[in-house]
Design a protein around this motif. Structure first.
Motif, mmCIF file in Angstrom:
data_model
loop_
_atom_site.group_PDB
_atom_site.id
_atom_site.type_symbol
_atom_site.label_atom_id
_atom_site.label_comp_id
_atom_site.label_asym_id
_atom_site.label_seq_id
_atom_site.Cartn_x
_atom_site.Cartn_y
_atom_site.Cartn_z
ATOM 1 N N PRO A 23 0.841 -1.192 0.000
ATOM 2 C CA PRO A 23 0.000 0.000 0.000
ATOM 3 C C PRO A 23 0.879 1.246 0.000
ATOM 4 N N SER A 24 0.401 2.321 -0.600
ATOM 5 C CA SER A 24 1.215 3.523 -0.734
ATOM 6 C C SER A 24 1.544 4.143 0.609
ATOM 7 N N PHE A 25 0.676 3.894 1.630
ATOM 8 C CA PHE A 25 0.900 4.506 2.937
ATOM 9 C C PHE A 25 1.879 3.722 3.801
ATOM 10 N N ALA A 26 2.312 2.543 3.369
ATOM 11 C CA ALA A 26 3.223 1.742 4.190
ATOM 12 C C ALA A 26 4.190 1.001 3.285
ATOM 13 N N THR A 27 5.312 1.608 3.028
ATOM 14 C CA THR A 27 6.253 1.048 2.052
ATOM 15 C C THR A 27 7.327 0.203 2.701
ATOM 16 N N ASN A 28 7.384 0.166 4.022
ATOM 17 C CA ASN A 28 8.431 -0.584 4.721
ATOM 18 C C ASN A 28 7.795 -1.737 5.491
ATOM 19 N N ARG A 29 7.986 -2.945 4.984
ATOM 20 C CA ARG A 29 7.364 -4.124 5.578
ATOM 21 C C ARG A 29 8.281 -4.758 6.604
ATOM 22 N N ILE A 30 7.740 -5.126 7.758
ATOM 23 C CA ILE A 30 8.494 -5.793 8.814
ATOM 24 C C ILE A 30 7.718 -7.028 9.245
ATOM 25 N N ARG A 31 8.399 -8.161 9.276
ATOM 26 C CA ARG A 31 7.789 -9.394 9.770
ATOM 27 C C ARG A 31 8.378 -9.682 11.147
ATOM 28 N N ILE A 32 7.532 -9.648 12.171
ATOM 29 C CA ILE A 32 8.008 -9.885 13.540
ATOM 30 C C ILE A 32 7.422 -11.185 14.067
ATOM 31 N N GLY A 33 8.286 -12.043 14.583
ATOM 32 C CA GLY A 33 7.861 -13.316 15.144
ATOM 33 C C GLY A 33 7.710 -13.232 16.648
ATOM 34 N N VAL A 34 6.559 -13.670 17.154
ATOM 35 C CA VAL A 34 6.299 -13.597 18.599
ATOM 36 C C VAL A 34 5.640 -14.887 19.066
ATOM 37 N N ALA A 235 12.327 1.777 7.971
ATOM 38 C CA ALA A 235 11.494 0.747 8.599
ATOM 39 C C ALA A 235 11.777 0.659 10.090
ATOM 40 N N ILE A 236 13.044 0.609 10.466
ATOM 41 C CA ILE A 236 13.367 0.469 11.883
ATOM 42 C C ILE A 236 13.002 1.741 12.650
ATOM 43 N N ALA A 237 13.203 2.906 12.030
ATOM 44 C CA ALA A 237 12.831 4.161 12.684
ATOM 45 C C ALA A 237 11.317 4.231 12.877
ATOM 46 N N GLY A 238 10.562 3.798 11.859
ATOM 47 C CA GLY A 238 9.107 3.807 11.962
ATOM 48 C C GLY A 238 8.612 2.837 13.007
ATOM 49 N N PHE A 239 9.256 1.678 13.088
ATOM 50 C CA PHE A 239 8.843 0.694 14.090
ATOM 51 C C PHE A 239 9.090 1.214 15.502
ATOM 52 N N ILE A 240 10.237 1.809 15.730
ATOM 53 C CA ILE A 240 10.556 2.321 17.059
ATOM 54 C C ILE A 240 9.547 3.382 17.479
ATOM 55 N N LYS A 241 9.166 4.247 16.550
ATOM 56 C CA LYS A 241 8.169 5.275 16.861
ATOM 57 C C LYS A 241 6.802 4.644 17.147
#
Length: 327
Positions: A23-34, A235-241
């Motif tokens: 999607p145009s609003f989320a260009t950085n994909r992160i897969r997190i395993g929990v 991606a990492i900066a967005g995740f931390i925020k």
């Protein structure tokens, strides 16, 4: 442990998903395993429910696993981008040449719990008692409490007490049934015990401070590869925020905890205890201070846990705690 076939299947799924237009609003994909029923899921549920991920330009995919070993294997195999683990494991991986690093997630740790009316009042009263310990003989909290008992009281708890290791739910159940004099369990099991007639004798956080830490040390962090973070700085900066926003909401909104209550499987006093202990565990100091204290505790743990715990590295590996690059 997941099988080699399972790891390859996860990797294939991740590769296939990466080919899907974003999607145009989320260009950085992160897969997190929990872990499917772990406490990390509470924060991630909040993050996703309130769309803090998309607001910060990321597309977070939560991948559930049945056990911690499975998440570790999946991260090392490249099937996912991030997991939650502790700095001891990250440091050991780094000392063996793997470029893992972490961002602090929680300072919440376990404690020795006893029934409210128990005559056990100090750590020395544990001598000769039957103690249930979750997490195994190399659990960080157990080692820190042992180290404090030895240093301040000359007390060797494994030698003077009857130690019973077991899974966290079983340890809690046995303590409720009165089959154990004291228990050391993970923080959320301790919180539930507090709501059911138990009190904290000593927490691993208090032991850590007594052994040299200047503040609350993160027990767990979001773990990822240096290479991945360097290749995906947005991606990492967005995740931390996004993570900070979810924690801020959990820190101030009681209503958010009521929304999560069915998944937490708690209500009333239990939910309140879990909420309050979770809030206490939100990291609130500079990463550099956290890393410095973890380095001090690493030396204590290395001395008592030996090579089985830390491998051959006498010091915590540089870079174990990820430093946010200057903007």
């Amino acid at each position: 442990m997941i099988s080699r076939r399972g790891t390859l299947r996860l990797a294939a799924l991740g590769t296939a998903a990466a080919l899907v237009p974003k999607p145009s609003f989320a260009t950085n994909r992160i897969r997190i395993g929990v872990l499917k029923f772990g406490t990390v899921s509470w924060a991630l549920d909040t993050l996703k429910h309130h769309k803090f991920d998309t607001a910060n330009g990321i597309d977070l995919e939560v991948v559930d696993f049945a056990g911690e070993d499975a998440t570790n294997v999946a991260l090392l195999a490249g099937a996912i981008d991030m997991i939650v683990s502790d700095w001891l494991w990250v440091s050991r991986q780094r000392s063996e040449g793997v470029d893992l690093t972490l961002v602090p997630y929680s300072t919440a740790v376990g404690a020795i719990m006893v029934k409210e009316g128990a005559p056990i009042r100090t750590i020395t009263d544990l001598s000769g008692k039957k103690i249930g310990v979750a997490g195994g003989p190399l659990d960080k909290s157990w080692l820190l409490i042992q180290a404090l008992a030895r240093r301040d009281h000359g007390l060797d708890l494994p030698a003077t007490s009857d130690i019973v290791f077991g899974a966290p739910p079983l340890i809690s159940e046995k303590s409720m049934q009165g089959e154990l004099d004291a228990v050391l369990n993970f923080w959320h099991f301790c919180a539930r015990l507090e709501a059911n007639g138990f009190r904290r004798l000593i927490g691993a956080d208090a032991a850590a401070k007594a052994l040299g830490a200047s503040g609350a040390v993160s027990a767990l962090g979001y773990v990822f590869h240096d290479k991945w973070a360097n290749e995906h700085p947005d991606a990492i900066a967005g995740f931390i925020k996004a993570s900070a926003q979810s924690k801020d909401l959990l820190a101030r909104s009681d209503d958010e905890w009521l929304r999560l209550a069915p998944d937490i499987r708690a209500q009333g006093e239990e939910l309140a205890r879990l909420r309050d202990r979770y809030r206490e565990g939100i990291p609130r100091r500079p990463v550099a201070e956290d890393a410095a204290d973890a380095g001090k505790l690493y030396r204590v743990l290395a001395e008592i846990g030996g090579e089985k715990l830390v491998g051959r590295a006498p010091e915590m590996a540089p870079g174990t705690f990820w430093q946010v690059p200057p903007q």
